[in-house]
Design an enzyme around this catalytic site. Structure first.
Site, PDB file in Angstrom:
ATOM      1  N   ASP A  38      34.229  38.835  51.597  1.00  0.00           N
ATOM      2  CA  ASP A  38      34.930  38.800  50.314  1.00  0.00           C
ATOM      3  C   ASP A  38      36.399  39.082  50.629  1.00  0.00           C
ATOM      4  OD1 ASP A  38      36.129  39.286  47.876  1.00  0.00           O
ATOM      5  OD2 ASP A  38      34.841  40.981  47.327  1.00  0.00           O
ATOM      6  N   LYS A 102      46.710  37.007  48.680  1.00  0.00           N
ATOM      7  CA  LYS A 102      45.803  35.993  48.150  1.00  0.00           C
ATOM      8  C   LYS A 102      46.430  35.216  46.986  1.00  0.00           C
ATOM      9  CE  LYS A 102      41.048  35.746  46.321  1.00  0.00           C
ATOM     10  NZ  LYS A 102      39.849  36.573  46.122  1.00  0.00           N
ATOM     11  N   GLU A 202      33.185  33.114  44.256  1.00  0.00           N
ATOM     12  CA  GLU A 202      32.826  34.525  44.094  1.00  0.00           C
ATOM     13  C   GLU A 202      31.692  34.726  43.074  1.00  0.00           C
ATOM     14  OE1 GLU A 202      36.673  36.266  43.353  1.00  0.00           O
ATOM     15  OE2 GLU A 202      37.329  35.792  45.387  1.00  0.00           O
ATOM     16  N   ASP A 226      34.479  39.488  36.168  1.00  0.00           N
ATOM     17  CA  ASP A 226      35.058  40.098  37.371  1.00  0.00           C
ATOM     18  C   ASP A 226      36.417  40.719  37.048  1.00  0.00           C
ATOM     19  OD1 ASP A 226      36.214  40.727  39.815  1.00  0.00           O
ATOM     20  OD2 ASP A 226      35.599  38.874  40.811  1.00  0.00           O
TER      21      ASP A 226
END
Ligand code: ADP
Ligand code: MG
Length: 635
Positions: A38, A102, A202, A226
């Site tokens: 992850d 990211k 994800e 999330d």
């Protein structure tokens, strides 16, 4: 598009993917672990399937915890530190400490829009559509290289903890990541010495961790909520026959746990004049206050009250009740997103079979309650929300390794399909291991003013330079109306049907000019050739990525040279002689740097030229506006 549906299953088809199976079942490297990673905005983790319990476990090397903060610090002598140790430099040495990389993956400077000031380090604005670069001292890094540093750290921790080499991984990305962000993630893996077997969404990974979607007979519709450190997303997935289809996603890429911390800080400052006073005098306290706020937030997830001291005599106090009042608007915003995602998916809450909680911030009780209430059922939160994505990635890795015999098998394409872009680079359009049939595309433009033809060369293979790959076809898109460089919009679409026939079409959107070709990528290719091509890409991965970066730097430089030279020709009259001379000097420096083959040297020269000339464009614009106004007056 590749971002919209995913297959969990192992590749198996008699001629499409025989070799991929050989590879993934370990014909070449037996008994090797494949890890699940992850790669998060705030935190990253690596997990694997425990050989005895057969259960996914997040790796905790040297008792440092399973969570590795996604922070990279560059020391004065050029070494890198990743994780908790790097986090400490965020306040003391921000320009050499990179966080949230990211957010930059696969993005151009223009893509950052209003969020350019969010970053505490230097991001290069070369005014191009090219991907962003980050300057640390005299070096230039792409987000791919920085992400690779995080992946390398995870890989090393896994190797150390498991006492075995780790060469292959499944890496997760948000469901909303586009092709270029996915490709950047693959490249980062490659650079970290990992063969990326698959990029998985994800929410798909989270679902697998809860065992949903593993049985192919199962048909379900799920919601994955999330809430991480700085990002929020909600994804609605439909699962049928082992395929995860993203029905809709919604969210806010600048909303997360950090905002909850900030709410507490503001409250304390407002409640306690002493804090505001002290903060003004002592900047170091700011960081301490931030840490205290995060500690308070976490404490309040399981306690009713938080109290602590800042410095010697300042009390920091907050109750859960107050905290909930403060953050209610933030939580409400996320629920609005859920509502919109459900509307986009054309579903009602009662049609959702399961709701899954992901991300550290879902530990906040108010968040859990709000989500459960909105969907009308208790959300799943029995697994650790920080780890759940990595655990699911490990399960996906295990499936690809062929360890789960009960899984539905699907047809996939064994080699990447793409086209040649500037500098002889391979731009992948359909990545290997994509399930077929599939369709994917990308937009391109011209690099020269008045360009009327565009050559489309189609290649197959895993190498970064097309000359190392297999050429499948080539055609010219002719009759593009003459326009300035960068204006035409050429869509290139790849359509791979169930029989393995690839149709490539190119359309110039402004004029509608169109051309297409059909090929059979697997024709005349033996299994051992495919195997050799895969092996070569693994052995040459690092040198390939470095070669790509030099070519990209050179392309940026050549475009810059072209633009500035053209600017001087057209608008030289608005510049002083001194400015013209300096520009010529900097142009020459850039030309001299080109043959060096050193990307840092080239990018540095680009940066200097850019900083020097960027005010010119604005000046010329002002002048032409004035002229236009003057013209109006005469009328
Ligand atoms: P990302 O996916 O963005 O990398 P994570 O899922 O790791 O991020 O979430 C990190 C966030 O979770 C941080 O803001 C952190 O403060 C928050 N967090 C972690 N534990 C708790 C907790 N017990 N209660 C509330 N928030 C928490
Ligand atoms: Mg996350």
């Amino acid at each position: 598009m590749s971002c919209c549906s995913e297959a969990v299953a192992l590749p198996k088809h008699k001629d499409m993917a025989k070799v991929a199976i050989n590879l993934s079942t370990g014909a070449l490297q037996q008994e090797e672990v494949i890890v699940g990673i992850d790669l998060g905005t705030t935190n990253s983790l690596v997990a694997y399937i425990h050989p005895e319990t057969k259960k996914p476990v997040a790796i905790n090397d040297l008792g440092r915890g399973t969570i590795v903060p996604s922070v990279v610090h560059f020391t004065p002598n050029g070494e890198t530190i990743v994780g908790n140790d790097a986090k400490e430099y965020l306040t003391t040495d921000p320009s050499n400490t990179i966080y949230s990389v990211k957010r930059l993956l696969g993005k151009s400077y223009k893509d950052l829009g209003e969020h350019k000031d969010y970053f505490g380090y230097k991001i290069i604005d070369d005014d191009s559509e090219g991907l962003v670069k980050i300057r640390v001292g005299d070096k230039f890094y792409s987000p791919i290289e920085l992400s690779a540093e995080i992946l390398k750290e995870l890989r090393e921790r896994a190797e150390h903890a498991l006492k075995t080499p780790v060469n292959r991984a499944v890496i997760t990305v948000p469901a909303y990541f586009n092709d270029s962000q996915r490709q950047a993630t693959r490249d980062a893996g490659k650079l970290a010495g990992l063969e990326v077997l698959r990029i998985v969404n994800e929410p798909t990974a989270a679902s697998l961790a809860y065992g949903i979607g593993i049985d192919p007979a199962e048909e379900k519709t799920i919601a994955v909520y999330d809430l991480g450190g700085g990002t929020f997303d909600i994804s609605i997935l439909s699962i049928h026959q082992g395929i995860f289809e993203v029905l809709s996603t919604h969210g806010d890429t600048y909303l997360g746990g950090d905002d909850l911390d900030r709410a507490i800080i503001n409250y304390w400052i407002q409640e306690n004049e002493l804090i505001a006073d002290t903060l003004n005098r002592d900047k170091n306290l700011q960081q301490e206050l931030r840490l205290k706020a995060e500690e308070a937030k976490k404490t309040l997830s399981s306690n009713e009250v938080y109290t602590s001291n800042l410095g010697d005599n300042i009390e920091c106090y907050i109750t859960r009740h107050t905290f909930e009042e403060l953050i209610a608007p933030i939580v409400a915003k996320t629920i609005d997103s859920c509502r919109m995602a459900m509307a986009d998916a054309k579903l009602k809450p009662e049609q959702i079979d399961a709701v899954i909680m992901v991300g550290g911030s879902t530990r906040v009780p108010l968040v859990y309650e709000a989500v459960s209430e909105f969907f009308g059922k208790p959300a799943n939160n029995t697994l650790n929300p920080d780890e759940v994505v990595a655990l699911g990635a490990a399960i996906q890795a295990d499936i690809l390794a062929g360890n789960r015999k009960d899984i539905l098998l699907l047809d996939v394409t064994p080699l990447t399909l793409g086209i040649e872009t500037m500098g002889g680079l391979m731009d992948s359009i359909i990545p290997r291991n994509s399930k077929i049939p599939t369709k994917a595309g990308r937009q391109y433009t011209t690099s020269i003013d008045g360009q009327v033809n565009m050559k489309i060369s189609v290649y197959q293979g895993e190498r970064d330079l097309v000359k190392e790959n297999r050429k499948l076809a080539e055609f010219d898109l002719k009759g593009i109306p003459a326009m300035p460089a960068g204006f035409p919009k050429v869509d290139v679409n790849f359509i791979l049907n169930a029989d393995g026939i690839l149709k490539v079409e190119a359309i110039e959107l402004r004029s509608g000019v169109r051309q297409e070709v059909e090929v059979k990528p697997q024709y005349g290719l033996t299994d051992s050739q495919v195997e050799q091509m895969l092996m070569d890409s693994i052995t040459h991965a690092r040198e390939d990525v470095s070669a790509r970066m030099v070519i990209e730097a050179r392309t940026t430089a050549e475009q810059m040279l072209y633009q500035v030279e053209r600017f001087l020709e057209k608008n030289g009259e608005h510049l002083t002689e001194e400015e013209i001379n300096l520009t010529r000097e900097n142009l020459q420096k850039l030309r001299d740097a080109l043959p060096s083959g050193d990307k840092d040297q080239i990018l540095k020269a680009v940066d200097i030229l850019e900083e020097q000339t960027s005010p010119f464009a604005e000046r010329v614009m002002q002048i032409s506006i004035k002229k236009a106004m003057a013209g109006k007056k005469i009328e």
